[in-house]
Design an enzyme around this catalytic site. Sequence first.
Site, PDB file in Angstrom:
ATOM      1  N   ARG A   1       0.845  -1.189   0.000  1.00  0.00           N
ATOM      2  CA  ARG A   1       0.000   0.000   0.000  1.00  0.00           C
ATOM      3  C   ARG A   1       0.886   1.246   0.000  1.00  0.00           C
ATOM      4  O   ARG A   1       2.108   1.163   0.080  1.00  0.00           O
ATOM      5  CB  ARG A   1      -0.916   0.007   1.228  1.00  0.00           C
ATOM      6  CG  ARG A   1      -0.173   0.053   2.553  1.00  0.00           C
ATOM      7  CD  ARG A   1      -1.111  -0.085   3.737  1.00  0.00           C
ATOM      8  NE  ARG A   1      -0.390   0.039   5.006  1.00  0.00           N
ATOM      9  CZ  ARG A   1      -0.931  -0.127   6.199  1.00  0.00           C
ATOM     10  NH1 ARG A   1      -2.228  -0.417   6.293  1.00  0.00           N
ATOM     11  NH2 ARG A   1      -0.211   0.012   7.298  1.00  0.00           N
TER      12      ARG A   1
ATOM     13  N   ASP B   1       5.830  -7.894   1.557  1.00  0.00           N
ATOM     14  CA  ASP B   1       5.228  -7.179   2.681  1.00  0.00           C
ATOM     15  C   ASP B   1       4.802  -8.169   3.752  1.00  0.00           C
ATOM     16  O   ASP B   1       4.643  -9.363   3.473  1.00  0.00           O
ATOM     17  CB  ASP B   1       4.001  -6.377   2.203  1.00  0.00           C
ATOM     18  CG  ASP B   1       3.777  -5.096   2.993  1.00  0.00           C
ATOM     19  OD1 ASP B   1       3.684  -5.180   4.231  1.00  0.00           O
ATOM     20  OD2 ASP B   1       3.691  -4.021   2.376  1.00  0.00           O
TER      21      ASP B   1
ATOM     22  N   ASP C   1       9.156 -10.145   6.144  1.00  0.00           N
ATOM     23  CA  ASP C   1       9.413  -9.294   7.306  1.00  0.00           C
ATOM     24  C   ASP C   1      10.825  -8.763   7.123  1.00  0.00           C
ATOM     25  O   ASP C   1      11.797  -9.501   7.300  1.00  0.00           O
ATOM     26  CB  ASP C   1       9.289 -10.097   8.595  1.00  0.00           C
ATOM     27  CG  ASP C   1       9.677  -9.304   9.841  1.00  0.00           C
ATOM     28  OD1 ASP C   1      10.123  -8.141   9.710  1.00  0.00           O
ATOM     29  OD2 ASP C   1       9.552  -9.851  10.949  1.00  0.00           O
ATOM     30  N   VAL C   2      10.951  -7.494   6.758  1.00  0.00           N
ATOM     31  CA  VAL C   2      12.261  -6.966   6.373  1.00  0.00           C
ATOM     32  C   VAL C   2      13.267  -7.005   7.515  1.00  0.00           C
ATOM     33  O   VAL C   2      14.480  -7.006   7.277  1.00  0.00           O
ATOM     34  CB  VAL C   2      12.164  -5.525   5.833  1.00  0.00           C
ATOM     35  CG1 VAL C   2      11.378  -5.488   4.533  1.00  0.00           C
ATOM     36  CG2 VAL C   2      11.599  -4.559   6.866  1.00  0.00           C
TER      37      VAL C   2
ATOM     38  N   ASN D   1      11.690   0.039   0.589  1.00  0.00           N
ATOM     39  CA  ASN D   1      10.720   1.083   0.930  1.00  0.00           C
ATOM     40  C   ASN D   1      10.079   0.877   2.294  1.00  0.00           C
ATOM     41  O   ASN D   1       9.636   1.849   2.917  1.00  0.00           O
ATOM     42  CB  ASN D   1       9.633   1.118  -0.149  1.00  0.00           C
ATOM     43  CG  ASN D   1       8.396   1.857   0.301  1.00  0.00           C
ATOM     44  OD1 ASN D   1       8.379   3.083   0.390  1.00  0.00           O
ATOM     45  ND2 ASN D   1       7.335   1.106   0.615  1.00  0.00           N
TER      46      ASN D   1
ATOM     47  N   TYR E   1      12.450   8.903  14.064  1.00  0.00           N
ATOM     48  CA  TYR E   1      12.247   8.634  12.643  1.00  0.00           C
ATOM     49  C   TYR E   1      13.324   9.325  11.813  1.00  0.00           C
ATOM     50  O   TYR E   1      13.898   8.719  10.894  1.00  0.00           O
ATOM     51  CB  TYR E   1      10.862   9.118  12.237  1.00  0.00           C
ATOM     52  CG  TYR E   1      10.493   8.848  10.804  1.00  0.00           C
ATOM     53  CD1 TYR E   1      10.215   7.558  10.373  1.00  0.00           C
ATOM     54  CD2 TYR E   1      10.381   9.891   9.882  1.00  0.00           C
ATOM     55  CE1 TYR E   1       9.846   7.300   9.060  1.00  0.00           C
ATOM     56  CE2 TYR E   1      10.009   9.651   8.572  1.00  0.00           C
ATOM     57  CZ  TYR E   1       9.751   8.350   8.162  1.00  0.00           C
ATOM     58  OH  TYR E   1       9.396   8.108   6.860  1.00  0.00           O
TER      59      TYR E   1
ATOM     60  N   LYS F   1      16.030   7.526   9.279  1.00  0.00           N
ATOM     61  CA  LYS F   1      16.118   7.851   7.868  1.00  0.00           C
ATOM     62  C   LYS F   1      17.479   8.461   7.511  1.00  0.00           C
ATOM     63  O   LYS F   1      17.958   8.314   6.379  1.00  0.00           O
ATOM     64  CB  LYS F   1      14.976   8.787   7.482  1.00  0.00           C
ATOM     65  CG  LYS F   1      13.607   8.113   7.515  1.00  0.00           C
ATOM     66  CD  LYS F   1      13.530   6.944   6.534  1.00  0.00           C
ATOM     67  CE  LYS F   1      12.161   6.327   6.464  1.00  0.00           C
ATOM     68  NZ  LYS F   1      12.051   5.268   5.431  1.00  0.00           N
TER      69      LYS F   1
ATOM     70  N   THR G   1      -0.306   9.829   2.381  1.00  0.00           N
ATOM     71  CA  THR G   1      -0.608   8.407   2.527  1.00  0.00           C
ATOM     72  C   THR G   1      -1.144   8.184   3.945  1.00  0.00           C
ATOM     73  O   THR G   1      -1.233   9.120   4.746  1.00  0.00           O
ATOM     74  CB  THR G   1       0.661   7.577   2.332  1.00  0.00           C
ATOM     75  OG1 THR G   1       1.626   7.990   3.310  1.00  0.00           O
ATOM     76  CG2 THR G   1       1.246   7.791   0.936  1.00  0.00           C
TER      77      THR G   1
END
Length: 267
Positions: A18, A39, A65-66, A92, A161, A165, A198
């Site tokens: 999504r 995902d 599951d990354v 992503n 966050y 990043k 989003t």
Amino acid sequence: MTSIDLSARKALVTGGARGLGAGMAEALAKAGAAVAIADVLEDAGKETAQSLRDAGATAEFVPLDVSADSSWEQAVPAVVDALGGLDIVVNNAGIEVTNLLADLDPEGLRRMLDVNVVGTALGIKHAFRAMRPGGVAGNGGTVINISSVAATIAFPGIAGYSASKSAIDRLTRVAAAESGRLDYGVRVNCVYPGLTPTAMGNKLAVDCAEIGLFPSPEEAVQAVVAQTPSGRLGQIDDMADAVVFLASDAAKFVTGAGLPVDGGMGM
């Protein structure tokens, strides 16, 4: 981005069920790539893959599951088998937990680091192993990591966050250097998306209001727009077009770079 042709390319997009990930997968598919949606959201991921197939693309769903190395070990061979190779990996998948530093939730921070940083690092690891000479794909390729404008600005409420990043930026540049030094044939770049409406972007606005930074979510959004020279929020296709460009031969001499797609907010 109709001028770019990714026919015969095979792509894996993490967090592709999504939001930005789904938009990136769709743009890669429209450019001709076969796409694997990876995902933890199996139902949504399968629906996204089906919608791409309904539009005429080659698309598959792979559970991933990354943050788990073992999950990558299962997913990458499955993608190579399903698509017939692997040329593009888009890291992503990510999460965001809003906190004032004075109220920091250590568990939320650890979860962000696990998904955003460890997940991206594992994505690079397994992309390299698959794409380098002797790997299960073995023809080189490109890795595109999704950072954020949060890595380049000081916006209250998102310290954890932003840190995660920022780490993605450094991972990208070291990975590009290692790939070049060791002749892996894999370009590695990252994109810094601006705030996009989003589910995650909208939740950030709500959270910033709830912790007292802004009187309302709408005013939180207005504050972002006011800091953006382009005068608007980002859209999914803005970010997706950047990914398609970096995946293509139009960017064949671009590696170790960070591409801001933020309307100038982070300049």
